[in-house]
Design a protein around this motif. Sequence first.
Motif, PDB file in Angstrom:
ATOM      1  N   VAL A 160      -0.135  -9.649   9.954  1.00  0.00           N
ATOM      2  CA  VAL A 160       0.807 -10.076  11.009  1.00  0.00           C
ATOM      3  C   VAL A 160       1.642  -8.884  11.465  1.00  0.00           C
ATOM      4  O   VAL A 160       1.865  -8.668  12.662  1.00  0.00           O
ATOM      5  CB  VAL A 160       1.715 -11.217  10.494  1.00  0.00           C
ATOM      6  N   HIS A 161       2.117  -8.092  10.507  1.00  0.00           N
ATOM      7  CA  HIS A 161       2.951  -6.947  10.846  1.00  0.00           C
ATOM      8  C   HIS A 161       2.178  -5.629  10.802  1.00  0.00           C
ATOM      9  O   HIS A 161       2.773  -4.558  10.968  1.00  0.00           O
ATOM     10  CB  HIS A 161       4.148  -6.865   9.882  1.00  0.00           C
ATOM     11  N   SER A 162       0.853  -5.708  10.557  1.00  0.00           N
ATOM     12  CA  SER A 162      -0.017  -4.515  10.497  1.00  0.00           C
ATOM     13  C   SER A 162       0.508  -3.490   9.510  1.00  0.00           C
ATOM     14  O   SER A 162       0.635  -2.299   9.813  1.00  0.00           O
ATOM     15  CB  SER A 162      -0.163  -3.885  11.894  1.00  0.00           C
ATOM     16  N   THR A 163       0.831  -3.944   8.295  1.00  0.00           N
ATOM     17  CA  THR A 163       1.323  -3.035   7.259  1.00  0.00           C
ATOM     18  C   THR A 163       0.663  -3.355   5.923  1.00  0.00           C
ATOM     19  O   THR A 163       0.075  -4.429   5.731  1.00  0.00           O
ATOM     20  CB  THR A 163       2.853  -3.144   7.092  1.00  0.00           C
ATOM     21  N   CYS A 164       0.788  -2.400   5.004  1.00  0.00           N
ATOM     22  CA  CYS A 164       0.393  -2.592   3.615  1.00  0.00           C
ATOM     23  C   CYS A 164       1.687  -2.714   2.827  1.00  0.00           C
ATOM     24  O   CYS A 164       2.485  -1.776   2.790  1.00  0.00           O
ATOM     25  CB  CYS A 164      -0.421  -1.400   3.099  1.00  0.00           C
ATOM     26  N   THR A 165       1.916  -3.858   2.222  1.00  0.00           N
ATOM     27  CA  THR A 165       3.201  -4.108   1.577  1.00  0.00           C
ATOM     28  C   THR A 165       3.088  -4.025   0.061  1.00  0.00           C
ATOM     29  O   THR A 165       2.065  -4.357  -0.529  1.00  0.00           O
ATOM     30  CB  THR A 165       3.741  -5.493   1.966  1.00  0.00           C
ATOM     31  N   SER A 166       4.157  -3.555  -0.545  1.00  0.00           N
ATOM     32  CA  SER A 166       4.275  -3.517  -1.998  1.00  0.00           C
ATOM     33  C   SER A 166       5.746  -3.711  -2.333  1.00  0.00           C
ATOM     34  O   SER A 166       6.592  -3.809  -1.437  1.00  0.00           O
ATOM     35  CB  SER A 166       3.771  -2.184  -2.553  1.00  0.00           C
ATOM     36  N   LEU A 167       6.063  -3.737  -3.627  1.00  0.00           N
ATOM     37  CA  LEU A 167       7.464  -3.928  -4.023  1.00  0.00           C
ATOM     38  C   LEU A 167       8.335  -2.760  -3.573  1.00  0.00           C
ATOM     39  O   LEU A 167       9.537  -2.899  -3.375  1.00  0.00           O
ATOM     40  CB  LEU A 167       7.548  -4.082  -5.545  1.00  0.00           C
ATOM     41  N   GLY A 227       7.955  -0.964  -0.720  1.00  0.00           N
ATOM     42  CA  GLY A 227       8.061  -0.776   0.721  1.00  0.00           C
ATOM     43  C   GLY A 227       6.765  -1.105   1.418  1.00  0.00           C
ATOM     44  O   GLY A 227       5.967  -1.906   0.928  1.00  0.00           O
ATOM     45  N   SER A 228       6.537  -0.492   2.591  1.00  0.00           N
ATOM     46  CA  SER A 228       5.342  -0.792   3.373  1.00  0.00           C
ATOM     47  C   SER A 228       4.837   0.475   4.043  1.00  0.00           C
ATOM     48  O   SER A 228       5.568   1.461   4.180  1.00  0.00           O
ATOM     49  CB  SER A 228       5.643  -1.861   4.430  1.00  0.00           C
ATOM     50  N   ALA A 229       3.563   0.440   4.439  1.00  0.00           N
ATOM     51  CA  ALA A 229       2.925   1.566   5.125  1.00  0.00           C
ATOM     52  C   ALA A 229       1.844   1.018   6.030  1.00  0.00           C
ATOM     53  O   ALA A 229       1.331  -0.084   5.802  1.00  0.00           O
ATOM     54  CB  ALA A 229       2.335   2.545   4.109  1.00  0.00           C
ATOM     55  N   PRO A 230       1.476   1.756   7.089  1.00  0.00           N
ATOM     56  CA  PRO A 230       0.430   1.256   7.974  1.00  0.00           C
ATOM     57  C   PRO A 230      -0.930   1.249   7.273  1.00  0.00           C
ATOM     58  O   PRO A 230      -1.222   2.139   6.471  1.00  0.00           O
ATOM     59  CB  PRO A 230       0.446   2.246   9.142  1.00  0.00           C
ATOM     60  N   CYS A 283      -5.974  -1.162   2.546  1.00  0.00           N
ATOM     61  CA  CYS A 283      -4.681  -0.738   2.023  1.00  0.00           C
ATOM     62  C   CYS A 283      -4.839  -0.095   0.645  1.00  0.00           C
ATOM     63  O   CYS A 283      -5.829  -0.340  -0.042  1.00  0.00           O
ATOM     64  CB  CYS A 283      -3.737  -1.943   1.906  1.00  0.00           C
ATOM     65  N   PRO A 284      -3.858   0.716   0.239  1.00  0.00           N
ATOM     66  CA  PRO A 284      -3.949   1.357  -1.082  1.00  0.00           C
ATOM     67  C   PRO A 284      -3.961   0.344  -2.213  1.00  0.00           C
ATOM     68  O   PRO A 284      -3.478  -0.789  -2.067  1.00  0.00           O
ATOM     69  CB  PRO A 284      -2.696   2.238  -1.137  1.00  0.00           C
ATOM     70  N   GLN A 285      -4.466   0.764  -3.361  1.00  0.00           N
ATOM     71  CA  GLN A 285      -4.490  -0.072  -4.548  1.00  0.00           C
ATOM     72  C   GLN A 285      -3.063  -0.488  -4.925  1.00  0.00           C
ATOM     73  O   GLN A 285      -2.129   0.304  -4.858  1.00  0.00           O
ATOM     74  CB  GLN A 285      -5.125   0.698  -5.711  1.00  0.00           C
ATOM     75  N   GLY A 286      -2.876  -1.759  -5.273  1.00  0.00           N
ATOM     76  CA  GLY A 286      -1.564  -2.250  -5.673  1.00  0.00           C
ATOM     77  C   GLY A 286      -0.732  -2.783  -4.529  1.00  0.00           C
ATOM     78  O   GLY A 286       0.414  -3.166  -4.735  1.00  0.00           O
ATOM     79  N   THR A 287      -1.287  -2.757  -3.302  1.00  0.00           N
ATOM     80  CA  THR A 287      -0.568  -3.307  -2.147  1.00  0.00           C
ATOM     81  C   THR A 287      -1.349  -4.493  -1.597  1.00  0.00           C
ATOM     82  O   THR A 287      -2.460  -4.787  -2.037  1.00  0.00           O
ATOM     83  CB  THR A 287      -0.388  -2.259  -1.030  1.00  0.00           C
ATOM     84  N   THR A 288      -0.759  -5.187  -0.644  1.00  0.00           N
ATOM     85  CA  THR A 288      -1.432  -6.306   0.016  1.00  0.00           C
ATOM     86  C   THR A 288      -1.419  -6.075   1.521  1.00  0.00           C
ATOM     87  O   THR A 288      -0.525  -5.413   2.060  1.00  0.00           O
ATOM     88  CB  THR A 288      -0.724  -7.649  -0.307  1.00  0.00           C
TER      89      THR A 288
END
Length: 305
Positions: free
Chosen positions: A176-183, A185-188, A167-172
């Motif tokens: 479970v949902h196959s996404t990269c989450t941040s404050l 939003g989210s992205a695959p 995932c990109p820097q600054g995300t987690t």
Amino acid sequence: PQSVPCAGGHRCCPRGSHCSADGESCVTDLGTGTRLAPRAVPCPDGQSECPDDATCCMTGSGAWGCCPMPQASCCADKVHCCPHATVCDLTRGRCVSPAGDADVPLSTAFPAWKRRPPAPVALRQVLCPDGRSACPDGSTCCQLSPAHYGCCPLQNAVCCSDGQHCCPQGTTCDLVHSTCTSLGGSAPPAALPTARDVKCDEETSCPNGNTCCRLSSGAWGCCPLEQAVCCPDHMHCCPQGYTCDPEGGSCLQGGSTRRPWVRKTPALPWGGQVTSGIVQCDEETSCPDGSTCCRLSLGTWGCCP
């Protein structure tokens, strides 16, 4: 009148500067001696060049000379030249304009000098913590398994714990949902292609994107180019489609296009420890010769190339 001639009479510097001791650059007379950016006009042979405010003219010997004025007219005698928009009157030894408003003496061309090859472009890779896998510049090494690394196509990326995504820097990673989450939003997440080595033989290998070339010792070396041409001096290599020019120290394509050749590096043992030319990090870990041991965020050793 607006230039300062250098020793030898083949080069000059703008007024307000002087020639350096080696004659390769111009140094300003005021301040701390700042080097001026060298500018030149390349001649049609691709090997000669003239000062930025001059014009390339063919000489009687077949070599290229420099007329000391921009966009000049080269005379048919291959010795003289005239200012822009004038023609050579060799009978009278004058430069005349069609309108008759210019009548000046012929100028003499001086020899051109050989072009210096362009500065080599740094070919960077991201060396993975195992010391032998590598990823393209701008990507991140992520561990796929205890023995293999993958390349995340993102810089300073977050490697997901499944060993398959990043995932990109600054995300987690939200596996479970196959996404990269941040404050925001989210992205695959991105998939991790394997950081493969180039196998030279059963014992040695080079990083992915390299080419195996023999060194003068007979051992394998690594050229940091894909499908490269190995030079006969066993020290350098050239890009695909080029030939090695041993006299010019460069790579030649099509008889005119040149670029600097590349120096090879020693290959690494295949799937094992580096046996020579290593940088020891501690009693158990080492990095390849020419690199530096740096601590990673997990506390383990990494290799800075």
